[in-house]
Write a protein that holds these residues in place. Structure first.
Motif, PDB file in Angstrom:
ATOM      1  N   LEU A 257       3.893   5.668  -5.597  1.00  0.00           N
ATOM      2  CA  LEU A 257       3.796   5.705  -7.050  1.00  0.00           C
ATOM      3  C   LEU A 257       2.746   6.716  -7.491  1.00  0.00           C
ATOM      4  O   LEU A 257       2.962   7.483  -8.426  1.00  0.00           O
ATOM      5  CB  LEU A 257       3.456   4.317  -7.593  1.00  0.00           C
ATOM      6  CG  LEU A 257       3.358   4.185  -9.101  1.00  0.00           C
ATOM      7  CD1 LEU A 257       4.701   4.511  -9.740  1.00  0.00           C
ATOM      8  CD2 LEU A 257       2.899   2.794  -9.479  1.00  0.00           C
ATOM      9  N   GLU A 258       1.607   6.752  -6.804  1.00  0.00           N
ATOM     10  CA  GLU A 258       0.559   7.719  -7.132  1.00  0.00           C
ATOM     11  C   GLU A 258       1.053   9.143  -6.910  1.00  0.00           C
ATOM     12  O   GLU A 258       0.753  10.033  -7.703  1.00  0.00           O
ATOM     13  CB  GLU A 258      -0.675   7.457  -6.290  1.00  0.00           C
ATOM     14  CG  GLU A 258      -1.444   6.223  -6.694  1.00  0.00           C
ATOM     15  CD  GLU A 258      -2.618   5.936  -5.786  1.00  0.00           C
ATOM     16  OE1 GLU A 258      -2.880   6.744  -4.863  1.00  0.00           O
ATOM     17  OE2 GLU A 258      -3.274   4.914  -5.995  1.00  0.00           O
ATOM     18  N   GLU A 259       1.832   9.370  -5.853  1.00  0.00           N
ATOM     19  CA  GLU A 259       2.365  10.710  -5.595  1.00  0.00           C
ATOM     20  C   GLU A 259       3.325  11.121  -6.704  1.00  0.00           C
ATOM     21  O   GLU A 259       3.332  12.265  -7.138  1.00  0.00           O
ATOM     22  CB  GLU A 259       3.065  10.746  -4.243  1.00  0.00           C
ATOM     23  CG  GLU A 259       2.116  10.699  -3.066  1.00  0.00           C
ATOM     24  CD  GLU A 259       2.835  10.661  -1.732  1.00  0.00           C
ATOM     25  OE1 GLU A 259       4.082  10.768  -1.715  1.00  0.00           O
ATOM     26  OE2 GLU A 259       2.156  10.521  -0.709  1.00  0.00           O
TER      27      GLU A 259
ATOM     28  N   LEU B 108       1.320  12.131  -9.674  1.00  0.00           N
ATOM     29  CA  LEU B 108       0.731  13.452  -9.459  1.00  0.00           C
ATOM     30  C   LEU B 108       1.783  14.545  -9.602  1.00  0.00           C
ATOM     31  O   LEU B 108       1.511  15.595 -10.186  1.00  0.00           O
ATOM     32  CB  LEU B 108       0.078  13.519  -8.077  1.00  0.00           C
ATOM     33  CG  LEU B 108      -1.189  12.689  -7.892  1.00  0.00           C
ATOM     34  CD1 LEU B 108      -1.660  12.786  -6.447  1.00  0.00           C
ATOM     35  CD2 LEU B 108      -2.283  13.156  -8.822  1.00  0.00           C
ATOM     36  N   ASP B 109       2.987  14.314  -9.089  1.00  0.00           N
ATOM     37  CA  ASP B 109       4.048  15.304  -9.220  1.00  0.00           C
ATOM     38  C   ASP B 109       4.388  15.526 -10.683  1.00  0.00           C
ATOM     39  O   ASP B 109       4.604  16.664 -11.108  1.00  0.00           O
ATOM     40  CB  ASP B 109       5.299  14.855  -8.452  1.00  0.00           C
ATOM     41  CG  ASP B 109       5.089  14.906  -6.947  1.00  0.00           C
ATOM     42  OD1 ASP B 109       4.129  15.578  -6.496  1.00  0.00           O
ATOM     43  OD2 ASP B 109       5.887  14.271  -6.226  1.00  0.00           O
ATOM     44  N   GLU B 110       4.447  14.478 -11.483  1.00  0.00           N
ATOM     45  CA  GLU B 110       4.740  14.619 -12.902  1.00  0.00           C
ATOM     46  C   GLU B 110       3.642  15.392 -13.606  1.00  0.00           C
ATOM     47  O   GLU B 110       3.917  16.212 -14.473  1.00  0.00           O
ATOM     48  CB  GLU B 110       4.913  13.238 -13.538  1.00  0.00           C
ATOM     49  CG  GLU B 110       6.186  12.535 -13.120  1.00  0.00           C
ATOM     50  CD  GLU B 110       6.275  11.123 -13.669  1.00  0.00           C
ATOM     51  OE1 GLU B 110       5.420  10.760 -14.497  1.00  0.00           O
ATOM     52  OE2 GLU B 110       7.197  10.403 -13.274  1.00  0.00           O
TER      53      GLU B 110
ATOM     54  N   LYS C 105       0.833  -1.205   0.000  1.00  0.00           N
ATOM     55  CA  LYS C 105       0.000   0.000   0.000  1.00  0.00           C
ATOM     56  C   LYS C 105       0.870   1.257   0.000  1.00  0.00           C
ATOM     57  O   LYS C 105       0.587   2.208  -0.726  1.00  0.00           O
ATOM     58  CB  LYS C 105      -0.915  -0.017   1.222  1.00  0.00           C
ATOM     59  CG  LYS C 105      -1.908   1.110   1.265  1.00  0.00           C
ATOM     60  CD  LYS C 105      -2.827   0.972   2.462  1.00  0.00           C
ATOM     61  CE  LYS C 105      -3.798   2.129   2.528  1.00  0.00           C
ATOM     62  NZ  LYS C 105      -4.678   2.044   3.680  1.00  0.00           N
ATOM     63  N   GLN C 106       1.951   1.248   0.795  1.00  0.00           N
ATOM     64  CA  GLN C 106       2.853   2.402   0.817  1.00  0.00           C
ATOM     65  C   GLN C 106       3.524   2.595  -0.538  1.00  0.00           C
ATOM     66  O   GLN C 106       3.672   3.725  -1.018  1.00  0.00           O
ATOM     67  CB  GLN C 106       3.908   2.218   1.900  1.00  0.00           C
ATOM     68  CG  GLN C 106       3.377   2.360   3.304  1.00  0.00           C
ATOM     69  CD  GLN C 106       4.426   2.032   4.346  1.00  0.00           C
ATOM     70  OE1 GLN C 106       5.489   1.503   4.037  1.00  0.00           O
ATOM     71  NE2 GLN C 106       4.118   2.341   5.594  1.00  0.00           N
TER      72      GLN C 106
END
Length: 88
Positions: A62-64, A67-69, A56-57
């Motif tokens: 990966l989702e962060e 989002l940053d990209e 989960k972490q």
């Protein structure tokens, strides 16, 4: 709370499901308290929980990154002037 005639039809089904689940929970509790298999089961549950949390972490990281990209890509579009083509 009084039940409606429509829900009275489902009451035996709900009771049967509740009984089945209660029996399974009781059996799991018995197994966890077993001196021989209980320790193995508790260890397996703990390990699978750790693996779940680590996965989960990693997924959240990966989702962060994604989002940053996306934010970075949006910043590049700020320099675009949509009316540049009219001057040529």
């Amino acid at each position: 709370m009084a039940s409606t005639p429509e829900s009275a039809h489902y009451r035996p089904i709900a009771d049967a499901l509740e009984d089945a689940v209660a029996k399974k929970i009781d059996r799991i509790a018995q197994m966890l308290n077993c001196p021989v298999k209980g320790e193995e089961l508790r260890r397996a549950v703990t390990e699978s929980r750790k693996e779940f949390l680590l996965a989960k972490q990693a997924e959240e990281a990966l989702e962060e990154d994604v989002l940053d990209e996306e934010e970075f890509e949006d910043d590049e579009d700020d320099d675009y002037d949509e009316f540049d083509w009219t001057t040529e």
